[in-house]
Design a protein around this motif. Sequence first.
Motif, short mmCIF file in Angstrom:
data_model
loop_
_atom_site.label_atom_id
_atom_site.label_comp_id
_atom_site.label_asym_id
_atom_site.label_seq_id
_atom_site.Cartn_x
_atom_site.Cartn_y
_atom_site.Cartn_z
N ASP A 424 4.92 -67.12 -16.87
CA ASP A 424 3.62 -66.52 -17.19
C ASP A 424 3.44 -66.31 -18.69
OD1 ASP A 424 2.83 -66.49 -14.58
OD2 ASP A 424 3.42 -64.41 -14.20
N ASP A 427 1.09 -68.82 -21.90
CA ASP A 427 -0.34 -68.51 -21.74
C ASP A 427 -1.19 -69.20 -22.81
OD1 ASP A 427 0.57 -67.11 -23.90
OD2 ASP A 427 -0.18 -65.16 -23.25
N ALA A 445 -8.65 -73.77 -12.35
CA ALA A 445 -7.43 -73.15 -12.88
C ALA A 445 -7.40 -73.11 -14.39
CB ALA A 445 -6.19 -73.88 -12.36
N THR A 476 -5.38 -70.95 -19.03
CA THR A 476 -5.51 -70.83 -17.58
C THR A 476 -6.42 -69.66 -17.24
OG1 THR A 476 -3.55 -69.39 -17.47
CG2 THR A 476 -3.20 -71.76 -17.20
N ALA A 478 -5.79 -67.59 -14.83
CA ALA A 478 -4.94 -66.52 -14.30
C ALA A 478 -3.50 -66.87 -14.65
CB ALA A 478 -5.11 -66.39 -12.78
N PRO A 479 -2.57 -65.94 -14.53
CA PRO A 479 -1.16 -66.26 -14.79
C PRO A 479 -0.69 -67.40 -13.88
CG PRO A 479 -1.46 -63.89 -14.68
CD PRO A 479 -2.76 -64.50 -14.23
N TRP A 480 0.24 -68.19 -14.36
CA TRP A 480 0.74 -69.34 -13.61
C TRP A 480 1.25 -68.94 -12.23
CZ3 TRP A 480 -0.16 -74.27 -14.62
CH2 TRP A 480 -0.45 -74.66 -15.93
N SER A 481 1.93 -67.81 -12.15
CA SER A 481 2.49 -67.39 -10.86
C SER A 481 1.41 -67.18 -9.80
CB SER A 481 3.31 -66.10 -11.04
OG SER A 481 2.50 -65.07 -11.59
N LYS A 482 0.22 -66.77 -10.22
CA LYS A 482 -0.87 -66.57 -9.27
C LYS A 482 -1.58 -67.89 -8.96
CE LYS A 482 -1.84 -61.75 -10.43
NZ LYS A 482 -1.38 -61.26 -9.10
N LEU A 483 -1.63 -68.78 -9.92
CA LEU A 483 -2.30 -70.06 -9.73
C LEU A 483 -1.48 -71.05 -8.90
CD1 LEU A 483 -3.73 -70.76 -13.31
CD2 LEU A 483 -5.05 -70.15 -11.27
N TRP A 484 -0.16 -70.90 -8.96
CA TRP A 484 0.72 -71.95 -8.44
C TRP A 484 0.47 -72.32 -6.98
CZ3 TRP A 484 2.53 -75.18 -11.58
CH2 TRP A 484 3.53 -76.10 -11.21
N SER A 486 -2.20 -72.51 -5.30
CA SER A 486 -3.38 -73.37 -5.19
C SER A 486 -3.17 -74.72 -5.85
CB SER A 486 -4.60 -72.67 -5.79
OG SER A 486 -4.44 -72.51 -7.20
#
Length: 491
Positions: A424, A427, A445, A476, A478-484, A486
């Motif tokens: 994350d 960024d 994303a 992005t 949102a943070p990568w962890s939340k996007l991953w 999808s």
Amino acid sequence: MGAERGDRPGAAVVPVVGVAAVVAGVLSVLSGRYGFHRDELYFMVAGEHPAWGYVDQPPLTPMAARAAVAVFGSSPAGLRVVATLACAATVVVAAAVARELDGGRRAQVIAAVCTAVSGFVLGVGHMVSTATFDLLLSLVICLLVLRLLRTGDGRWWIAVGAAVGLGLENKDLVALLVVVLLAAVLAVGPRGVLRSRWLLAGVAIALAVAAPNIWWQARHGWPQLTVADGISADDGTENRLMFVPQQIVYLSPVFVPIWIAGWRRLWRDPALRWARAMAVAYPVLAALVLVTGGKGYYALPLLIVLMAAGSESVAGWSRRSLAAVIGVTVVVSAAISLPVLPPSALSVVNAVNQEQGEQIGWPALVAAVADGWSRIPADERDRAVIFTQNYGEAGAIARYGPRHGLPAPYSGHMAFADWGPPPDSADGPVLLVRQDGQDKREDGAFTACRQVARVDNGQDVDNEEQHATILLCSGTTAPWSKLWPSLRHSY
């Protein structure tokens, strides 16, 4: 336990090994032309992440790629040594199948040569793929089952079980072959082998060898079934439409009379009544592949068995007739399956065999990515990410990126999704590699994306990466962890 049914003809060891050596030599000479295939680039990265399974495959092929690179180097020629050896072994096994089916020395050599020059066999022998080892191991299973049926000796179940277990460590498709063979034996015999106490021992050995991947799949929710369903949903209609034409061309159109003769011989010859199950197994497997929307090559091992059986039927042909049939196949198969043409001349071939074109242009793609990366301010690069739509693009960047000073890529495709996401803390800007004409699932994303480069392989080869776009996004949403979740996909 039944008595062995007669003595087999003598083995044509020297000429068969000679055929295998010739095909191995040709493949070795040509292995360095063109470049890596997208799957090979993926396998090499997967081999660097050893596991008992991956979302789209068991571990055998990635581990074979890792071993080849470790021993022979990370060039296309080095990686493909294992494919070359597997192809040569496939040729020898095909000849052994012909001998098992009472084929004399001439028939064994014909089976070896026909297998060696078949388009699909050369194609999977040229480059590392799961089909490379699946074809070999499936043919070995067929050979061992024939030995079991011919001799009635239940102890052959031990060898069958070991081969099945190893095959399952490469591709779950082997299970379909096993089910079909068991059903065929149950239908037309000899059923006595199914009552042998050694059958349970063979099943136990198969499960023991395959257990690591089965355990991995169970722990991860059986992702390979999800991938298989996705392939069937995406390509099922096309696979069904192309199934019959592919059965004709995968070996060679001029070999069709040989494998039809083989089917007739297995079905009608009283001396081969014990092997009639193979004549039943092929149409049953073909029907299952059609119903499930699987790929046409799934039935190929049994088609080679039929061709090997037919080799005895055509052994009486004149040398001139055989030479003409094989000569036509050599020319066509080489042009379609091997890197014998200049890359700029691949347009027609690529329309028939897209795998040829997928070996062209990966360094050019990475050069375009490097061009895009240079547009990112130097003080932002430690927080920037390279994200690709598919594993071929990611594998190419992993292979060629270091020479351009590029960082490791990320992707949500197949096993690459399990090796991400970026932290994350990354960024900053995102360099997105997007295949031309591909859906744009990532649009939600990333922010403020603009095209900064475009891929041109320089050979006018219309493959999947030609004209891919390189987009530079500001960040992005949102943070990568939340996007991953999808961004993960298996098609």
